[in-house]
Design an enzyme around this catalytic site. Structure first.
Site, PDB file in Angstrom:
ATOM      1  N   ASN A  60      43.566  43.534  52.053  1.00 43.91           N
ATOM      2  CA  ASN A  60      44.986  42.869  51.680  1.00 43.91           C
ATOM      3  C   ASN A  60      45.802  44.014  52.411  1.00 43.91           C
ATOM      4  OD1 ASN A  60      47.594  42.243  50.705  1.00 43.91           O
ATOM      5  ND2 ASN A  60      47.064  42.569  48.603  1.00 43.91           N
ATOM      6  N   TRP A  61      46.365  43.705  53.331  1.00 49.16           N
ATOM      7  CA  TRP A  61      47.328  44.545  54.000  1.00 49.16           C
ATOM      8  C   TRP A  61      48.850  44.808  53.554  1.00 49.16           C
ATOM      9  CZ3 TRP A  61      46.423  43.890  60.094  1.00 49.16           C
ATOM     10  CH2 TRP A  61      45.310  44.484  60.256  1.00 49.16           C
ATOM     11  N   LYS A  62      49.038  43.905  52.594  1.00 52.81           N
ATOM     12  CA  LYS A  62      50.286  43.909  51.586  1.00 52.81           C
ATOM     13  C   LYS A  62      51.599  44.015  52.861  1.00 52.81           C
ATOM     14  CE  LYS A  62      48.180  45.990  47.683  1.00 52.81           C
ATOM     15  NZ  LYS A  62      48.259  46.717  46.722  1.00 52.81           N
ATOM     16  N   HIS A  76      48.856  37.577  43.046  1.00 56.81           N
ATOM     17  CA  HIS A  76      48.546  39.089  43.064  1.00 56.81           C
ATOM     18  C   HIS A  76      49.397  39.634  42.056  1.00 56.81           C
ATOM     19  CE1 HIS A  76      48.576  43.190  44.173  1.00 56.81           C
ATOM     20  NE2 HIS A  76      47.394  42.922  45.030  1.00 56.81           N
ATOM     21  N   GLU A 108      51.378  42.133  42.269  1.00 58.09           N
ATOM     22  CA  GLU A 108      52.835  42.590  42.842  1.00 58.09           C
ATOM     23  C   GLU A 108      53.716  41.341  42.955  1.00 58.09           C
ATOM     24  OE1 GLU A 108      51.156  44.539  46.412  1.00 58.09           O
ATOM     25  OE2 GLU A 108      50.325  46.169  44.821  1.00 58.09           O
ATOM     26  N   GLU A 129      41.498  42.651  39.429  1.00 60.05           N
ATOM     27  CA  GLU A 129      42.045  43.700  39.956  1.00 60.05           C
ATOM     28  C   GLU A 129      42.940  44.143  38.673  1.00 60.05           C
ATOM     29  OE1 GLU A 129      43.001  43.585  44.157  1.00 60.05           O
ATOM     30  OE2 GLU A 129      44.787  42.742  43.328  1.00 60.05           O
ATOM     31  N   GLY A 155      46.320  51.208  43.837  1.00 58.14           N
ATOM     32  CA  GLY A 155      47.166  51.946  44.528  1.00 58.14           C
ATOM     33  C   GLY A 155      47.421  53.673  43.695  1.00 58.14           C
ATOM     34  N   SER A 199      41.898  50.519  44.142  1.00 55.33           N
ATOM     35  CA  SER A 199      41.347  51.724  44.498  1.00 55.33           C
ATOM     36  C   SER A 199      40.069  51.839  45.073  1.00 55.33           C
ATOM     37  CB  SER A 199      41.719  52.765  43.374  1.00 55.33           C
ATOM     38  OG  SER A 199      43.054  52.959  43.291  1.00 55.33           O
ATOM     39  N   GLY A 216      42.898  47.329  49.325  1.00 59.04           N
ATOM     40  CA  GLY A 216      44.569  47.533  49.938  1.00 59.04           C
ATOM     41  C   GLY A 216      44.484  48.708  50.744  1.00 59.04           C
ATOM     42  N   GLY A 217      44.906  49.937  50.295  1.00 58.03           N
ATOM     43  CA  GLY A 217      45.321  50.917  50.942  1.00 58.03           C
ATOM     44  C   GLY A 217      44.178  51.289  52.003  1.00 58.03           C
TER      45      GLY A 217
HETATM   46  O1  LIG Z   1      45.962  45.532  45.266  1.00 56.38           O
HETATM   47  C1  LIG Z   1      44.948  45.739  45.790  1.00 56.38           C
HETATM   48  C2  LIG Z   1      44.285  44.728  46.711  1.00 56.38           C
HETATM   49  O2  LIG Z   1      44.918  43.214  46.440  1.00 56.38           O
HETATM   50  C3  LIG Z   1      44.440  47.189  45.786  1.00 56.38           C
HETATM   51  O3  LIG Z   1      45.321  47.994  46.071  1.00 56.38           O
HETATM   52  P1  LIG Z   1      44.499  49.326  46.527  1.00 56.38           P
HETATM   53  O4  LIG Z   1      43.220  49.035  47.112  1.00 56.38           O
HETATM   54  O5  LIG Z   1      45.304  50.046  47.402  1.00 56.38           O
HETATM   55  O6  LIG Z   1      44.364  50.031  45.098  1.00 56.38           O
END
Ligand SMILES: O=C(CO)COP(=O)(O)O
Length: 241
Positions: free
Chosen positions: A9-11, A96, A98, A165, A171, A204, A225-226
């Site tokens: 997920n590149w956000k 999600h 967010e 999640e 993050g 994470s 994510g990251g």
């Molecule tokens: O929100 C996430 C994937 O959708 C997880 O993000 P991180 O891997 O950066 O913690």
């Protein structure tokens, strides 16, 4: 057997130029990836069309990060399912944390988005999880159970992925202990009618913890994510041991 799905997920990261550069570093690593692992990239909307062309004929599938419930209409800033399927998108992240936290997503709108995705043949990745405060108050099970109950009304569990999640692990570098993630994912599975729904862990996920996470029997993949933003790092995750 349940499917294994590893999704990035590149956000709100990566321009088209950056996403093209990622692919040239990432794709060669996939020669080592066992074919039963499904690999998905969920970039920003502006990258989808370009990546769709680059990924044509490759084993990487594309996912979007949101979808509206109507097929078109006066919904400024939203995207409709036919616009995604037309350019080869197969998956979509829905609910999600967010989106729930910053953009007013509720279980009602999550349910509408899931239905629209399925109606148009997209596979939704439904995200559920608790905050730190809810965990500390011992509410993890009840929060997740309520989310599932409301989000999954009239949803086809034959075309669904769920991502657990925990919000406090997103993050932060503070991964949920893999046995605990396994336990919660087992609870999620016990609430489903279809035992074959793949359930991912997200929060994470990194090259140095993916092996332990994927060794857990209930965990069917990861939503990253990251660590999905850098080709070598995401390749190590996809090629977990
Ligand atoms: O929100 C996430 C994937 O959708 C997880 O993000 P991180 O891997 O950066 O913690």
């Amino acid at each position: 057997m349940r499917k294994i799905v590893i999704a990035g997920n590149w956000k709100m990261f990566k321009t088209q130029a950056e996403s093209a550069a990622f692919l040239s570093g990432f794709l060669p690593h996939l020669e080592e990836t066992p074919s039963i692992r499904e690999v998905v990239l969920c970039p920003p909307f502006t990258d989808l069309s370009l990546l769709s062309k680059f990924l044509h004929g490759s084993r990487v599938n594309l996912g979007a990060q949101n979808v509206h419930w109507e097929e078109n209409g006066a919904y400024t800033g939203e995207i409709a399912a036919p616009m995604l399927t037309e350019i080869g998108v197969r998956y979509v992240i829905v609910g999600h944390s967010e989106r729930r936290q910053f953009f007013g997503e509720t279980d009602v709108t999550v349910n509408l988005r899931l239905k629209a995705a399925q109606k148009h043949g997209l596979t939704p990745i439904l995200c559920v999880g608790e905050t730190k405060q809810q965990r500390d108050a011992g509410e993890t099970e009840s929060i997740i159970s309520t989310q599932l109950e409301k989000d999954l009304v009239d949803i086809d569990q034959n075309n669904l992925i769920i991502a657990y999640e925990p919000i406090w692990a997103i993050g932060t570098g503070d991964t949920c202990e893999s046995k605990e993630a396994n336990r919660v994912i087992g609870l999620i599975r016990s609430q489903l009618t279809n035992p074959l729904v793949p359930i991912q862990y997200g929060g994470s996920v990194k090259p140095n913890n993916i092996d332990e996470i994927m060794a857990q029997p209930e965990i069917d993949g990861a939503l990253v994510g990251g660590a999905s933003l850098e080709a070598d790092s995401f390749a190590r995750i996809v090629n977990y041991q």
